[in-house]
Design a protein around this motif. Structure first.
Motif, mmCIF file in Angstrom:
data_model
loop_
_atom_site.group_PDB
_atom_site.id
_atom_site.type_symbol
_atom_site.label_atom_id
_atom_site.label_comp_id
_atom_site.label_asym_id
_atom_site.label_seq_id
_atom_site.Cartn_x
_atom_site.Cartn_y
_atom_site.Cartn_z
ATOM 1 N N ALA A 95 1.138 -1.548 -0.393
ATOM 2 C CA ALA A 95 -0.041 0.157 -0.224
ATOM 3 C C ALA A 95 0.863 1.479 -0.189
ATOM 4 N N GLY A 96 1.950 1.429 0.562
ATOM 5 C CA GLY A 96 2.738 2.219 0.961
ATOM 6 C C GLY A 96 3.297 2.386 -0.140
ATOM 7 N N ALA A 97 4.113 1.746 -1.360
ATOM 8 C CA ALA A 97 4.798 1.871 -2.273
ATOM 9 C C ALA A 97 3.818 2.275 -3.331
ATOM 10 N N THR A 98 3.007 1.381 -3.526
ATOM 11 C CA THR A 98 1.439 1.663 -4.877
ATOM 12 C C THR A 98 1.231 3.975 -4.858
ATOM 13 N N SER A 99 0.576 3.781 -3.327
ATOM 14 C CA SER A 99 0.289 4.873 -2.954
ATOM 15 C C SER A 99 0.849 5.862 -4.047
ATOM 16 N N LYS A 100 2.660 6.010 -3.755
ATOM 17 C CA LYS A 100 3.358 7.326 -4.173
ATOM 18 C C LYS A 100 3.184 7.354 -6.298
ATOM 19 N N PHE A 101 2.809 5.920 -6.993
ATOM 20 C CA PHE A 101 2.579 5.893 -8.456
ATOM 21 C C PHE A 101 1.147 5.939 -9.350
ATOM 22 N N GLY A 102 0.486 7.684 -8.285
ATOM 23 C CA GLY A 102 -1.037 7.766 -9.167
ATOM 24 C C GLY A 102 -0.862 7.948 -9.950
ATOM 25 N N MET A 103 -0.075 8.516 -11.482
ATOM 26 C CA MET A 103 -0.206 8.540 -12.728
ATOM 27 C C MET A 103 0.071 7.219 -13.513
ATOM 28 N N LEU A 104 0.008 5.742 -12.283
ATOM 29 C CA LEU A 104 0.042 4.746 -13.259
ATOM 30 C C LEU A 104 -1.359 3.702 -13.277
ATOM 31 N N ARG A 105 -2.827 2.827 -14.286
ATOM 32 C CA ARG A 105 -3.020 2.412 -13.776
ATOM 33 C C ARG A 105 -2.989 1.101 -12.834
ATOM 34 N N LYS A 118 10.274 -11.993 6.286
ATOM 35 C CA LYS A 118 11.877 -12.004 6.431
ATOM 36 C C LYS A 118 12.265 -9.881 5.873
ATOM 37 N N GLY A 119 13.257 -9.455 6.696
ATOM 38 C CA GLY A 119 13.407 -8.089 5.035
ATOM 39 C C GLY A 119 12.218 -7.869 4.926
ATOM 40 N N GLY A 120 11.138 -7.746 5.233
ATOM 41 C CA GLY A 120 9.934 -7.061 4.676
ATOM 42 C C GLY A 120 9.628 -5.410 4.757
ATOM 43 N N GLY A 121 11.164 -5.101 6.235
ATOM 44 C CA GLY A 121 10.644 -3.332 5.785
ATOM 45 C C GLY A 121 11.287 -2.714 4.637
ATOM 46 N N ALA A 122 12.134 -3.562 3.400
ATOM 47 C CA ALA A 122 12.761 -2.972 3.314
ATOM 48 C C ALA A 122 12.010 -2.823 1.355
ATOM 49 N N LEU A 123 11.012 -4.141 1.989
ATOM 50 C CA LEU A 123 9.999 -4.188 1.048
ATOM 51 C C LEU A 123 9.024 -3.008 -0.352
ATOM 52 N N PRO A 124 8.883 -1.480 -0.036
ATOM 53 C CA PRO A 124 8.626 -0.805 0.133
ATOM 54 C C PRO A 124 9.552 -0.065 -1.272
ATOM 55 N N LYS A 125 11.029 -0.286 -0.920
ATOM 56 C CA LYS A 125 11.663 0.177 -1.189
ATOM 57 C C LYS A 125 12.365 -0.272 -3.165
ATOM 58 N N LEU A 126 12.299 -1.700 -2.920
ATOM 59 C CA LEU A 126 12.180 -2.686 -3.914
ATOM 60 C C LEU A 126 10.563 -2.535 -4.474
ATOM 61 N N LEU A 127 9.726 -2.580 -4.201
ATOM 62 C CA LEU A 127 8.689 -2.188 -5.354
ATOM 63 C C LEU A 127 8.764 -1.080 -5.731
ATOM 64 N N GLU A 128 9.334 -0.050 -5.026
ATOM 65 C CA GLU A 128 9.036 1.490 -5.755
ATOM 66 C C GLU A 128 10.491 1.343 -7.415
ATOM 67 N N ILE A 129 11.228 1.078 -6.830
ATOM 68 C CA ILE A 129 11.538 0.575 -7.860
ATOM 69 C C ILE A 129 11.506 0.097 -9.409
ATOM 70 N N LEU A 130 10.737 -1.213 -8.766
ATOM 71 C CA LEU A 130 10.167 -1.712 -9.956
ATOM 72 C C LEU A 130 8.653 -0.735 -10.584
ATOM 73 N N LEU A 131 8.249 -0.279 -9.044
ATOM 74 C CA LEU A 131 7.309 0.654 -9.909
ATOM 75 C C LEU A 131 7.742 1.574 -11.073
ATOM 76 N N ALA A 132 9.012 1.572 -10.870
ATOM 77 C CA ALA A 132 9.208 2.922 -11.735
ATOM 78 C C ALA A 132 9.628 2.345 -12.707
ATOM 79 N N ASN A 133 10.634 1.870 -12.864
ATOM 80 C CA ASN A 133 10.979 0.329 -14.310
ATOM 81 C C ASN A 133 9.031 0.515 -14.422
ATOM 82 N N SER A 134 7.980 0.169 -14.332
ATOM 83 C CA SER A 134 7.217 0.146 -15.165
ATOM 84 C C SER A 134 6.401 1.241 -15.994
ATOM 85 N N GLU A 135 6.353 2.355 -14.882
ATOM 86 C CA GLU A 135 5.975 3.894 -14.981
ATOM 87 C C GLU A 135 6.965 3.883 -16.292
ATOM 88 N N ARG A 136 8.066 3.957 -16.698
ATOM 89 C CA ARG A 136 9.079 4.041 -18.014
ATOM 90 C C ARG A 136 8.890 3.282 -18.760
#
Length: 229
Positions: A95-105, A118-136
């Motif tokens: 939810a935290g990562a996807t909320s930053k990509f309002g221009m995407l469908r 385990k290590g899920g606290g870093a998941l938003p960082k990983l998702l933001e990179i992959l969502l930015a890749n989709s945006e690009r």
């Protein structure tokens, strides 16, 4: 640092400088445009001003995300962990990562409650990179995020309608040595500031792995984390 690694890092820095120069140039050009328009602006320039401000906002986001990735790379070069390793629930991270990509469908599907990684606290960082890749690479198509349990792992996928990573690149697309190559290929899915490599060093730090999969029109990036439940 070995001579070969030093050479690869040097080339990586060159890529990063080029990547950060683009949003900086966008900001500079639009600032000059807004200054030339004057105050108050003519009525027929209002739409152009709105577009310039949108471009500036997007460029600032790119720069801030890029600087964060540079900080991860700096820690990696110094032999330090790029991020803290903390367990976390998957749903709030998505939810935290996807909320930053309002221009995407964006569509979030298959997100069962109680998935803790385990290590899920870093998941938003990983998702933001992959969502930015989709945006690009697939800005106008639908982007789907899903999560599910697979034996001892929690899997989070980002799927978009862009071109998939070439099959001959999938084993290396997240590696340092591949960044120069994938930037030159339409099926390389290069992300600004060597994003796929930045994602790998974060994934390595939390014991996760990354995979490229899918077909053209259904590109998939997969994060595989160790279940904490």
């Amino acid at each position: 640092m070995s001579e070969s690694l030093s050479s690869e890092v040097g080339r990586l820095v060159g890529l990063i400088v080029h990547d950060l120069r683009n949003p900086a140039a966008t900001l500079g050009a639009n600032v000059e445009f807004l200054r030339d328009v004057g105050t108050p602006p003519p009525e027929d320039a209002v739409e152009d001003i709105r577009e310039a401000l949108d471009d500036m906002r997007s460029a600032v986001v790119d720069l801030m995300r890029g600087f964060e990735q540079v900080s991860w790379l700096a820690r990696w070069i110094a032999g330090e962990a790029p991020t803290l390793r903390s367990d976390a629930e998957v749903a709030p991270a998505v939810a935290g990562a996807t909320s930053k990509f309002g221009m995407l469908r964006l569509r979030v599907e298959s997100l069962p409650a109680g998935l803790r990684a385990k290590g899920g606290g870093a998941l938003p960082k990983l998702l933001e990179i992959l969502l930015a890749n989709s945006e690009r690479h697939a800005r106008h198509g639908e982007v789907i995020v899903r999560a599910y349990r697979d034996a001892a792992h929690i899997v989070v996928e980002v799927q978009d309608e862009g071109r998939s990573v070439g099959e001959d690149l999938r084993a290396t697309v997240f590696e340092l040595e591949a960044q120069q190559v994938i930037k030159t290929r339409p099926d390389g899915r290069y992300g600004r500031v060597a994003g796929l490599f930045a994602a790998k060093i974060v994934a390595d730090a939390i014991g996760a792995s990354l995979e490229a999969d899918g077909a053209d029109g259904s590109c998939i990036f997969r994060i595989r984390l160790i279940s904490a439940t």
